[in-house]
Design a protein around this motif. Sequence first.
Motif, short mmCIF file in Angstrom:
data_model
loop_
_atom_site.label_atom_id
_atom_site.label_comp_id
_atom_site.label_asym_id
_atom_site.label_seq_id
_atom_site.Cartn_x
_atom_site.Cartn_y
_atom_site.Cartn_z
N ALA A 1 2.82 -17.79 3.83
CA ALA A 1 2.41 -16.41 3.56
C ALA A 1 1.82 -16.24 2.17
O ALA A 1 1.26 -15.19 1.85
CB ALA A 1 3.61 -15.49 3.71
N PRO B 1 -0.67 -16.82 -1.14
CA PRO B 1 -2.14 -16.96 -1.21
C PRO B 1 -2.54 -18.43 -1.09
O PRO B 1 -1.91 -19.29 -1.69
CB PRO B 1 -2.48 -16.41 -2.59
N MET B 2 -3.57 -18.70 -0.30
CA MET B 2 -4.03 -20.08 -0.14
C MET B 2 -4.66 -20.56 -1.44
O MET B 2 -5.57 -19.92 -1.97
CB MET B 2 -5.03 -20.16 1.02
N LEU C 1 1.66 0.22 -10.20
CA LEU C 1 1.21 -1.16 -10.40
C LEU C 1 2.39 -2.12 -10.34
O LEU C 1 2.28 -3.22 -9.78
CB LEU C 1 0.45 -1.28 -11.72
N ARG D 1 3.33 -3.04 -6.88
CA ARG D 1 2.52 -4.04 -6.18
C ARG D 1 3.23 -5.40 -6.12
O ARG D 1 2.86 -6.26 -5.34
CB ARG D 1 1.15 -4.18 -6.85
N TYR D 2 4.21 -5.59 -7.01
CA TYR D 2 4.98 -6.85 -6.99
C TYR D 2 6.22 -6.74 -6.09
O TYR D 2 6.89 -7.74 -5.87
CB TYR D 2 5.42 -7.22 -8.41
N PRO E 1 4.27 -7.68 -2.07
CA PRO E 1 2.87 -8.14 -2.06
C PRO E 1 2.44 -8.55 -0.66
O PRO E 1 3.25 -9.07 0.11
CB PRO E 1 2.87 -9.34 -3.02
N PRO E 2 1.19 -8.30 -0.31
CA PRO E 2 0.72 -8.64 1.04
C PRO E 2 0.86 -10.12 1.33
O PRO E 2 0.77 -10.95 0.43
CB PRO E 2 -0.76 -8.24 1.02
N MET E 3 1.08 -10.42 2.59
CA MET E 3 1.23 -11.82 3.01
C MET E 3 -0.03 -12.30 3.70
O MET E 3 -0.76 -11.51 4.32
CB MET E 3 2.41 -11.95 3.96
N ARG E 4 -0.23 -13.59 3.65
CA ARG E 4 -1.39 -14.20 4.32
C ARG E 4 -1.12 -14.26 5.82
O ARG E 4 -0.07 -14.76 6.25
CB ARG E 4 -1.60 -15.61 3.76
N ALA E 5 -2.05 -13.76 6.61
CA ALA E 5 -1.88 -13.76 8.07
C ALA E 5 -1.77 -15.20 8.57
O ALA E 5 -2.40 -16.09 8.00
CB ALA E 5 -3.07 -13.07 8.72
N PRO E 6 -0.99 -15.44 9.62
CA PRO E 6 -0.34 -14.46 10.50
C PRO E 6 1.06 -14.03 10.03
O PRO E 6 1.77 -13.39 10.79
CB PRO E 6 -0.23 -15.23 11.81
N TRP E 7 1.43 -14.36 8.81
CA TRP E 7 2.81 -14.10 8.38
C TRP E 7 2.94 -12.68 7.86
O TRP E 7 2.08 -12.17 7.16
CB TRP E 7 3.20 -15.12 7.31
N HIS E 8 4.04 -12.05 8.20
CA HIS E 8 4.33 -10.71 7.71
C HIS E 8 5.82 -10.46 7.85
O HIS E 8 6.51 -11.18 8.58
CB HIS E 8 3.54 -9.64 8.47
N LEU E 9 6.29 -9.45 7.16
CA LEU E 9 7.72 -9.10 7.25
C LEU E 9 7.97 -8.30 8.50
O LEU E 9 7.11 -7.55 8.94
CB LEU E 9 8.16 -8.31 6.02
N GLN F 1 -6.17 -7.19 -7.27
CA GLN F 1 -4.89 -6.94 -6.60
C GLN F 1 -3.85 -6.42 -7.60
O GLN F 1 -3.01 -5.59 -7.27
CB GLN F 1 -4.38 -8.23 -5.94
N VAL F 2 -3.95 -6.86 -8.83
CA VAL F 2 -2.99 -6.45 -9.87
C VAL F 2 -3.35 -5.07 -10.42
O VAL F 2 -2.46 -4.23 -10.62
CB VAL F 2 -2.99 -7.48 -11.03
N GLU G 1 -9.00 -13.35 2.79
CA GLU G 1 -7.58 -13.14 2.51
C GLU G 1 -7.38 -12.49 1.14
O GLU G 1 -6.59 -11.56 1.00
CB GLU G 1 -6.81 -14.46 2.56
N TYR G 2 -8.05 -13.02 0.15
CA TYR G 2 -7.90 -12.46 -1.21
C TYR G 2 -8.32 -10.99 -1.23
O TYR G 2 -7.67 -10.14 -1.84
CB TYR G 2 -8.73 -13.24 -2.22
N GLN H 1 -5.77 -8.85 0.67
CA GLN H 1 -4.53 -8.68 -0.10
C GLN H 1 -4.74 -7.70 -1.25
O GLN H 1 -3.86 -6.88 -1.55
CB GLN H 1 -4.02 -10.03 -0.58
N LEU I 1 -4.88 -4.22 0.27
CA LEU I 1 -3.54 -3.74 0.67
C LEU I 1 -2.70 -3.35 -0.54
O LEU I 1 -1.90 -2.41 -0.47
CB LEU I 1 -2.81 -4.83 1.48
N LEU J 1 -8.08 -11.85 12.42
CA LEU J 1 -6.62 -11.80 12.40
C LEU J 1 -6.12 -11.14 11.11
O LEU J 1 -5.23 -10.28 11.13
CB LEU J 1 -6.05 -13.21 12.53
N GLN K 1 -4.09 -7.63 11.17
CA GLN K 1 -2.74 -7.56 10.59
C GLN K 1 -2.69 -6.53 9.46
O GLN K 1 -1.71 -5.79 9.34
CB GLN K 1 -2.31 -8.94 10.07
#
Lengths: 409, 279
Positions: A220, A222-223, A394, A397-398, A401-409, B111-112, B133-134, B137, B140, B163, B167
């Motif tokens: 989840a 960031p790549m 701000l 935001r921590y 924080p958004p998760m990378r798909a397909p992962w989410h809470l 994002q920050v 993705e960046y 995020q 969001l 996707l 999401q």
Amino acid sequence: MPSSKLGRRAFLKDAAASVGFFAVSPSALRADPPRRSPNETYGGALIGCGGRGPSTYKEMTKDLTVEMRAQCDVKFVDKADNKMFYTDFRRVLERKDIDLVAIGTPPHWHALISIAAAEAGKDVMCEKPMTRFIAEGRAVADAFKRYKRIFQIGTFGRFGESRNKNQILTHKLMRSGLLKENPGVFVKSGGLKVKEWSGRVNVAPQTPPANLDWNLYVGASPMKPYVPPRHGGTHRGYWDYEGGGLADMAQHTLDPYQWTYGKDDTSPVEIEASAPPAHPEVCAMWGWIEMKYADGFTLVLESGEWGNKYDRKQARKPVLEDLDEESRKKFQAMPDPEPLLTFAEAVKTRKPAGGNAEAAHRCAILLHLANIAIRTGRKLKFDPVKEEFVGDDLANRYVNPPMRAPWHL
Amino acid sequence: MMQDKIAELVDQIPALDKRGTFTGPSWEEATPIFDGVLAAGKEGVTAVVAMLKDVDDGADYKARYVLHGLAQYLGRPGKEAARSLFVEALAAQLGGDRPRGAQGYVARQLQVIGTKECAAALGKLLPDPELCEYAAQALLAIRAGAVEEFRKTLPDLKGGPRLTVLQALGVLADAASADPMKAALSDGDREVRLAGGWGLARIGDAGSADAVLKAADVEAGYERIKATSSALLLAEKLLAAGKKADAARIYKHLKETRTDASEAYVAEAAAEGLAKAGG
């Protein structure tokens, strides 16, 4: 507990040797999981087999009869057979013959795997720190409550504290509601491995090793391109996966004291850090963090590795003498706290373990509040009920924080 | 000239130690550097961005640190005007043929610190598989202006970006996106199906109950586990919204269909919910 490479190898060898047995075990062939009885054999799995994984698994099996039925790690690409060895935890959680799951992955996977395990009906022992950010902990606690599963964080100091007379006295005093203004100050100095677990900034991206599923490892978060220190223990130094020595050590260190000081169900309301502006990728240096609870109790973390020494307050336990005579009489009549249940006791009785998800989440919040104060560089106010910062979008935001798909809470 | 002046400021950031770890300057030491960049206006910020390399191998760590330090610094009360300038300058660096790695880094700084003013610039990155993705995020995190960007982009997306955006609409519990989420339930990709069901649950859409339950009744496996979780989430949302009968219908279905011993915990959770729903 085997924490060395030799220990891990021996552990994996033992487990691998048992594959033949499990292949013919009647319980492994049953369509339905066995009915529970005190002497039941439980099906166990370890997800995240390096580092602390084997130790976490051994802790999970204490006082229970457990058969190791699956081991899962993103670095098992070359050995995964989807019978004993897996790379994808989802395949493990599908199995009906697995009841107990030990999670020894890096922390950015702890919450998601814990939640999925609860959704799959498993009980969990999860290595610390419980989470990578605040909202994860709330989601874990909610999932275990919804499905009535057992969760125990992989740190156990609170069990000793809960049997210590002096600590019980402090716990009772803190929980009594009789302290008019709480004078307590707890200072944790040193031992938080700040420099040791600082990430490296100057490593060039490489092709991931052939046996590692890098995409699944990143999960989840960031790549980012593969650089060796982001995986394999030194992940601790990167925000994407943990939170430095502070996150790695402080749940271990603070969890016992959170019990002693009776803070399992609340969090600080003011947080201030002395630290340089944070680095975007790596967890780096800080000096001290001061966290105040609504009742006046103050918790201080001091690294001793950067900047000026913390000198605002002296460590001080609340004592009986802080109560007036009438309050002392009331206090003496109060019962001692219930003993904490071990994971094994919790699994057998279906009552919450001593280091349950709610308590572990409150402890993890401390690490996250500290790190967010470092990462925002300003004094913060926190609402322990809503679990968000007050008047600081701000900083929030921590929190989630958004998760990378397909992962989410 | 400007670039040289900014480079001089950036170069004041401390060197790495022998191990390659970093200790930043104190805030007292860092603030004049940040103020120096801001004094040069948008051009100052742009000059720092121009120092970013495509690949983060540590060679440009000072520029990266200064940009991130500015994002922290400008979150302070009283810095609103400088924040707007910074965000505008960063947003202007998105798109076009600038190095992808640098654009990704800029998006992460937004994002920050980003505001709704940069939502459109981020939205333009959503179709890009490398930057989607960046951008998502960052949107969001910013929230303001995000949902419009996601809605607008979704119909044209495929693969990973689709996707991601689907999401993201679920994260935002966007009721206006219920139709594409319902359509996602019959997609060929398991992750898209699960994202659709989860999004519908987050919305709390009573009209989706049958579709969400059907999706949850797939054969045993991870998809059934997660889709069942979404069905329970939908029931909880409906219950919280006072739609007890709709919630009860979902709970009843789960209670009656999760009869295998391996799913007894689901039936138990459903029974508890059903009791709360008065069923």
